[in-house]
Design a protein around this motif. Sequence first.
Motif, PDB file in Angstrom:
ATOM      1  N   ARG A  63      -7.708   6.858   1.565  1.00  0.00           N
ATOM      2  CA  ARG A  63      -6.470   6.122   1.272  1.00  0.00           C
ATOM      3  C   ARG A  63      -5.312   7.092   1.129  1.00  0.00           C
ATOM      4  O   ARG A  63      -5.475   8.195   0.625  1.00  0.00           O
ATOM      5  CB  ARG A  63      -6.597   5.322  -0.012  1.00  0.00           C
ATOM      6  CG  ARG A  63      -7.548   4.162   0.087  1.00  0.00           C
ATOM      7  CD  ARG A  63      -7.464   3.303  -1.175  1.00  0.00           C
ATOM      8  NE  ARG A  63      -8.359   2.192  -1.074  1.00  0.00           N
ATOM      9  CZ  ARG A  63      -8.056   1.034  -0.511  1.00  0.00           C
ATOM     10  NH1 ARG A  63      -6.862   0.856   0.008  1.00  0.00           N
ATOM     11  NH2 ARG A  63      -8.932   0.055  -0.445  1.00  0.00           N
ATOM     12  N   SER A  76       1.655   2.515   3.334  1.00  0.00           N
ATOM     13  CA  SER A  76       0.376   2.939   2.766  1.00  0.00           C
ATOM     14  C   SER A  76      -0.692   2.601   3.805  1.00  0.00           C
ATOM     15  O   SER A  76      -0.504   1.710   4.626  1.00  0.00           O
ATOM     16  CB  SER A  76       0.094   2.237   1.443  1.00  0.00           C
ATOM     17  OG  SER A  76       0.051   0.851   1.610  1.00  0.00           O
ATOM     18  N   VAL A  78      -5.160   3.180   5.121  1.00  0.00           N
ATOM     19  CA  VAL A  78      -6.519   3.699   5.011  1.00  0.00           C
ATOM     20  C   VAL A  78      -6.752   4.452   6.307  1.00  0.00           C
ATOM     21  O   VAL A  78      -6.615   3.887   7.394  1.00  0.00           O
ATOM     22  CB  VAL A  78      -7.565   2.583   4.828  1.00  0.00           C
ATOM     23  CG1 VAL A  78      -8.971   3.159   4.866  1.00  0.00           C
ATOM     24  CG2 VAL A  78      -7.328   1.827   3.532  1.00  0.00           C
TER      25      VAL A  78
END
Length: 107
Positions: A63, A76, A78
């Motif tokens: 992450r 943001s 992953v």
Amino acid sequence: MAGELALSFGETPADYDILLADAALCDLGDLGVLSLSGPDSTKFLQGQSTADFSKLVPGGALRGACCNLQGRVFTSFVALATDTGLLLVMHRALVAPSLQTLAKYAV
């Protein structure tokens, strides 16, 4: 259903233990993927994100977030390592603006 997205597949809290123990169908239609390839893609993202890409191994996930020059998060993600590069999984609406912002710093 709200628009085209399924908010529920009819499960109840009593079904959660069974769903967690076995394969489950999940709607991931709100996610998009940004693919990075090349020998320096990991090094590039190390300098552009909050994640420690030295800890990412093929088949692994990490992450993180990408920030602008003022330190504000613009996405943001992953990160997933593949044999040929990296995949950044993020909200679909953030893929194009993230690509545009990261492209400014790519060589």
